[in-house]
Scaffold this active site. Structure first.
Site, mmCIF file in Angstrom:
data_model
loop_
_atom_site.group_PDB
_atom_site.id
_atom_site.type_symbol
_atom_site.label_atom_id
_atom_site.label_comp_id
_atom_site.label_asym_id
_atom_site.label_seq_id
_atom_site.Cartn_x
_atom_site.Cartn_y
_atom_site.Cartn_z
ATOM 1 C CE LYS A 180 29.316 16.493 -6.418
ATOM 2 N NZ LYS A 180 29.472 15.396 -7.655
ATOM 3 C CB SER A 181 36.700 15.652 -8.830
ATOM 4 O OG SER A 181 35.602 15.452 -9.430
ATOM 5 N NE ARG A 233 38.937 11.376 -7.815
ATOM 6 C CZ ARG A 233 37.666 11.459 -8.076
ATOM 7 N NH1 ARG A 233 36.718 12.247 -7.616
ATOM 8 N NH2 ARG A 233 37.339 10.469 -9.380
ATOM 9 N NE ARG A 246 24.257 8.015 -10.563
ATOM 10 C CZ ARG A 246 25.233 9.103 -10.313
ATOM 11 N NH1 ARG A 246 24.926 10.032 -9.300
ATOM 12 N NH2 ARG A 246 26.185 9.507 -11.048
ATOM 13 C CD GLN A 275 31.814 8.907 -10.250
ATOM 14 O OE1 GLN A 275 30.927 8.079 -10.019
ATOM 15 N NE2 GLN A 275 31.113 10.039 -10.012
ATOM 16 C CG ASP A 319 30.413 15.937 -14.025
ATOM 17 O OD1 ASP A 319 29.547 15.003 -14.613
ATOM 18 O OD2 ASP A 319 31.296 15.913 -13.591
ATOM 19 C CE LYS A 334 28.081 11.393 -15.601
ATOM 20 N NZ LYS A 334 29.237 11.383 -14.733
ATOM 21 N NE ARG A 373 23.559 15.092 -14.954
ATOM 22 C CZ ARG A 373 24.348 15.191 -14.282
ATOM 23 N NH1 ARG A 373 25.780 15.201 -14.969
ATOM 24 N NH2 ARG A 373 24.383 15.496 -12.950
ATOM 25 N NE ARG A 377 28.017 17.930 -12.308
ATOM 26 C CZ ARG A 377 28.526 18.622 -11.793
ATOM 27 N NH1 ARG A 377 28.588 19.649 -11.702
ATOM 28 N NH2 ARG A 377 29.571 18.307 -10.735
#
Length: 434
Positions: free
Chosen positions: A21-22, A26, A121, A168, A314, A341, A345, A389
């Site tokens: 995903k990251s 990018r 957030r 990030q 994560d 997040k 969480r 998640r």
């Protein structure tokens, strides 16, 4: 959508986790800023990464795909097109934070927002240093919350030490540094995932890494990329834990990203007694990759904190599941980041796993978990609270529960792992979606 899961008698099979995903985020952003055509294979077609493509298209970038993970991006060079409407990042904090760095360098006005979860957030950790670079940014709560309005252009370089390790924030400031006059210097308290640095170097950015300090000079054009995205270790982590905690398990995970800034989950599970074998398979677009073999294990509690946290932030929700069925006590600390997040969480992992009989105490910055209280987890009706998640962690807990489990709000799993239910089925799990 609800997910109904019956605990299986065994777990066995071979899976190829979805693209990282990251890296998908990018590669798309850097490809959009490059001069020429970038081709991405293995792009994650989850909701978050699709939000990034949607925003880039709104900024005038011509993109083909994704089609079975194939994306072609016709880069516009460093300067994009002023959007005609508000940019929508959906539920994706990565999309919003990384694009803020790009938008700060553009000589136009833009507004970016997201869904109700994302609008709560915290964004101040990005907006504050960007303002120091002379970007003009307005938003709710003094620029801390989206929607955020940005008037970019004429950025000055910055020397900045991140108060909290965050890939990030680091990435957003490095992207802004592409447009700034002079050299931007970013230091981080602990190493975080370095996909941005690897991709920017591959694209020809004037970037240098010295320990935990990254330097980037503005004004250099980027060249296009050819990226083969490896499997996401954060997605693989769910089935790594599943293989460790189920009494009859044998799972192989193929082509997983083994970047050392991301392999904390492997280190911790091995420290807990996990039967995990890693088979290196070389590199994929500059990232080390390999296969992971996981088998049933007798886990025990550990302490997790400090520099290890950014390498597995994560994965902590599913590590809490491992700790809940391990023997002994597990302490997770220095993870206050989990409270901001997609959900809080810390509170919600403790609440929802508690419904399944786990002995888990929420701490200000983590958890205290008493494993193996003399009985199995029990099936229950639990809720993802819109957090992908958390939802998947609960699904893994359901695999060793006494009785069936119902997970409400399971549609959010598509944010990062659209094939999750299908992959559960491959391993022999009875899964029903309603």
């Amino acid at each position: 959508m609800q997910l109904f899961i019956e605990p299986p008698s065994s777990l066995a099979g071979t899976l190829k986790p979805p693209g990282d995903k990251s890296i998908s985020h990018r590669a798309a952003i850097i490809g959009a800023l490059a001069e020429g055509t970038t081709v991405i294979e293995g792009f994650l077609e989850g909701d978050d990464c699709l939000s990034t493509l949607r925003c880039l298209r709104a900024l005038g970038v011509n993109i083909e795909g994704p089609h079975r993970g194939h994306v072609t991006i016709y880069g516009k060079g460093m300067f994009l097109k002023e959007p005609e409407d508000v940019l929508d990042a959906g539920n994706s904090g990565t999309t919003m934070r990384l694009l803020m760095g790009v938008l700060a360098g553009q000589p136009f006005y833009s507004v970016i927002t997201g869904d109700p979860s994302l609008r709560w957030r915290p964004m101040g950790r990005v907006t504050r240093p960007l303002k120091t670079m002379r970007a003009q940014i307005w938003g709710r709560n003094g620029g801390e919350l989206a929607p955020l309005s940005i008037q970019g252009g004429n950025l000055q370089s910055l020397s900045y030490t991140l108060p909290v390790a965050s890939a990030q924030v680091k990435s957003s400031l490095l992207l802004a540094g592409l447009f700034a006059r002079g050299e931007t210097i970013i230091s981080e308290p602990f190493p975080t995932r370095d996909h941005s640095e690897r991709l920017l170097k591959a694209a020809g950015a004037a970037l240098d890494v010295e320990g935990q300090t990254i330097k980037i000079s503005g004004g250099r054009p980027l060249k296009p990329l050819a990226v083969v995205v490896p499997g996401d270790i954060s997605a693989a982590a769910f089935f790594m834990v599943a293989g460790c905690i189920h009494p009859h398990a044998d799972i192989i995970l193929k082509n997983v990203n083994l970047n050392p800034t991301r392999t904390g989950i492997i280190d911790v599970l091995k420290a807990m007694g996990g039967q995990i074998t890693v088979i290196p398979r070389g590199e994929s677009s500059g990232e080390p990759v390999g296969d992971i073999h996981v088998a049933s294990s007798q886990l025990h509690g550990v302490e997790i904190g400090g520099a290890l946290i950014p390498r597995l932030i994560d994965e902590i929700p599913v590590l809490a599941v491992a700790a809940a069925v391990a023997s002994g006590e597990t302490l997770i600390r220095d993870a206050a980041e989990l409270r901001v997040k997609e959900s809080d969480r810390i509170t919600l992992v403790a609440r929802e796993l508690g419904k399944m009989g786990a002995s888990i105490q929420a701490l200000p910055d983590g958890f205290l978990i008493q494993g193996n209280r003399g009985g199995d987890l029990r099936g229950a009706i639990v809720d993802s609270h819109g957090d992908h998640r958390l939802g998947m962690a609960l699904a893994i807990a359901a695999l060793v529960a006494d009785g069936p489990t119902v997970i409400r709000g399971a549609e959010c799993l598509a944010v990062s792992y659209p094939q999750f239910s299908a992959h559960m089925s491959i391993l022999g799990v009875k899964v029903k979606e309603e």
